[in-house]
Design an enzyme around this catalytic site. Structure first.
Site, mmCIF file in Angstrom:
data_model
loop_
_atom_site.group_PDB
_atom_site.id
_atom_site.type_symbol
_atom_site.label_atom_id
_atom_site.label_comp_id
_atom_site.label_asym_id
_atom_site.label_seq_id
_atom_site.Cartn_x
_atom_site.Cartn_y
_atom_site.Cartn_z
ATOM 1 N N PHE A 126 1.607 10.796 -5.108
ATOM 2 C CA PHE A 126 1.262 9.671 -4.247
ATOM 3 C C PHE A 126 1.982 9.835 -2.926
ATOM 4 O O PHE A 126 3.206 9.920 -2.875
ATOM 5 C CB PHE A 126 1.657 8.335 -4.878
ATOM 6 C CG PHE A 126 1.297 7.151 -4.018
ATOM 7 C CD1 PHE A 126 0.006 6.656 -3.995
ATOM 8 C CD2 PHE A 126 2.246 6.550 -3.210
ATOM 9 C CE1 PHE A 126 -0.344 5.576 -3.201
ATOM 10 C CE2 PHE A 126 1.915 5.469 -2.401
ATOM 11 C CZ PHE A 126 0.611 4.984 -2.399
ATOM 12 N N ASP A 212 8.402 15.073 0.122
ATOM 13 C CA ASP A 212 8.184 13.638 0.271
ATOM 14 C C ASP A 212 9.348 12.930 -0.422
ATOM 15 O O ASP A 212 9.366 12.767 -1.636
ATOM 16 C CB ASP A 212 6.848 13.249 -0.358
ATOM 17 C CG ASP A 212 6.537 11.762 -0.242
ATOM 18 O OD1 ASP A 212 7.480 10.977 -0.011
ATOM 19 O OD2 ASP A 212 5.366 11.379 -0.405
ATOM 20 N N LYS A 241 11.015 3.602 3.001
ATOM 21 C CA LYS A 241 11.548 2.703 1.974
ATOM 22 C C LYS A 241 13.012 2.328 2.210
ATOM 23 O O LYS A 241 13.310 1.462 3.017
ATOM 24 C CB LYS A 241 11.335 3.317 0.596
ATOM 25 C CG LYS A 241 9.860 3.322 0.150
ATOM 26 C CD LYS A 241 9.711 3.747 -1.291
ATOM 27 C CE LYS A 241 8.258 3.728 -1.761
ATOM 28 N NZ LYS A 241 7.717 2.365 -1.922
#
Length: 384
Positions: A126, A212, A241
């Site tokens: 993702f 990532d 985040k």
């Protein structure tokens, strides 16, 4: 006339009005132990005083300037990220989210490897919901409604060394985009052997490795970056985040020789790198440095794993640091989530038979034990 939120997230679990440390409070006076951290965002807890003080100070100075200017906060944030990067002279592009950081990375790869445009990605990965990031996200349910997507991505199963080696044999492959631990899929770490093939491809074939680190980065796994567990030094990595602890911010961090392939005007962001967001990033990294959060996470992980493994109905616990994927023997994950919420614990079900736990990195050991006890009680109820 009236207005309302577009219904993209299902029925809200609660109406949250306040947060403090590892706890959230709703408008009915209920409190919840947050074992999700806003999906790995509020790693340093809700309403962290150090971050709040830095933000209030910056809010009294300037909120926005445009990217025609620099600000002390933006320069300092880039320098701080350089301190934790695994390579020298890191170049940083700031944006507003993880998906935007991935979009920037994909454009970078086109510039850096124009004659090798294909990118290897992992099944179940993702990377975001914008078109480029979604094209690299190997989850059919998310992709199908929006096809045709961008081409040029080669999917390989996680930890399948043979499939990875065959994909890398394609002369048009110039890069691999990967999560060190597949997070949104349910917390699935890379195997050491799989990581070694990536390192060999980078060394022997000039394949660029883009990590990532949007969910794994900034001490979540007990290291500054998830790739550190494997000895991988990526050519670029993305952050978001936890970088803002709730303030929207993303970053693409690149080796200088790779970043130099992007020319002025190739990419940009109106709000990216604004002084409020970068002030949050500086405060987050400085707090983690002076508090030795990575070591704290390693200790708390040694406490949590033995508590989670024997829970009723749990057949396997995977992850690193304070990032846990619990495999259940039955497809009852959402029921567990719902009952946990009713018991004052926030967790997540990425699959019908899997739970994801992402406690704040500042959680106390008693709070960590309390959350595991609540989860244990819920699992006993559900599993019978």
């Amino acid at each position: 006339m009236t207005g309302r939120l577009l219904e993209l997230y299902g029925t809200p679990m609660a109406n949250i009005v306040r947060g403090e440390g590892a706890w959230l409070f709703d408008d009915q006076g209920r409190r919840y132990l947050d074992f999700l951290s806003g999906i790995a965002v509020t790693s340093l807890g809700h309403s962290n005083p150090s971050i709040q003080e830095a933000l209030v100070d910056q809010l009294s100075r300037v909120l926005h300037t445009s990217n025609f200017f620099t600000t002390p906060a933006g320069l300092q944030a880039a320098a701080k990220i350089g301190e934790i990067a695994p390579f020298e002279d890191a170049a940083v592009f700031f944006c507003n989210s993880g998906a935007e950081a991935i979009e920037a990375a994909l454009k970078l790869l086109r510039r850096a490897r124009p004659d090798r445009p294909k990118v290897v990605v992992l099944a179940g990965s993702f990377h975001g919901r914008t078109f480029g990031a979604l094209s690299a996200t190997m989850q059919p349910k998310k992709q199908e409604p929006f096809k045709p997507l961008l081409s040029g991505f080669i999917e390989v199963p996680l930890n399948d060394v043979g499939s990875l080696s065959r994909a890398l044999d394609d002369p048009e492959v110039g890069a691999v985009l990967f999560e060190p631990i597949l997070g949104e899929a349910g917390v699935y770490p890379l195997d050491d052997g799989f990581a070694e093939v990536l390192i060999q491809a980078q060394r022997d074939r000039g394949v660029l490795l883009v990590a990532d680190e949007i969910q794994t980065g900034l001490c979540r796994t007990g290291e500054w970056l998830g790739v550190s567990h494997y000895g991988i030094v990526p050519d670029a990595f993305t952050l978001a985040k936890a970088l803002g602890n709730g303030i929207p911010i993303g970053a693409l961090v690149v080796k200088p020789e790779v970043g130099a392939t992007l020319q002025p005007g190739d990419h940009g962001s109106t709000f990216g790198g604004n002084p409020v967001a970068t002030t949050a990033a500086v405060a987050v990294i400085e707090f983690m440095q002076r508090s030795d959060i990575a070591e704290r996470v390693r200790h708390l992980a040694s406490v949590a794993f033995p508590l989670l493994k024997p829970l009723a109905g749990v057949t396997r616990v995977e992850g690193r640091g304070l990032m846990f994927g619990l495999q259940l023997k039955a497809p009852v994950a959402q029921e567990v989530v719902n009952r946990a919420l009713a018991s004052g614990l926030i967790i997540n079900a990425p699959k019908t038979d899997r739970l994801r736990l992402l406690p704040p990195l500042i959680i106390s050991e008693p709070e960590l034990r309390q959350g595991c006890e609540i989860l244990g009680s819920v699992l006993e109820e559900v599993m019978g």
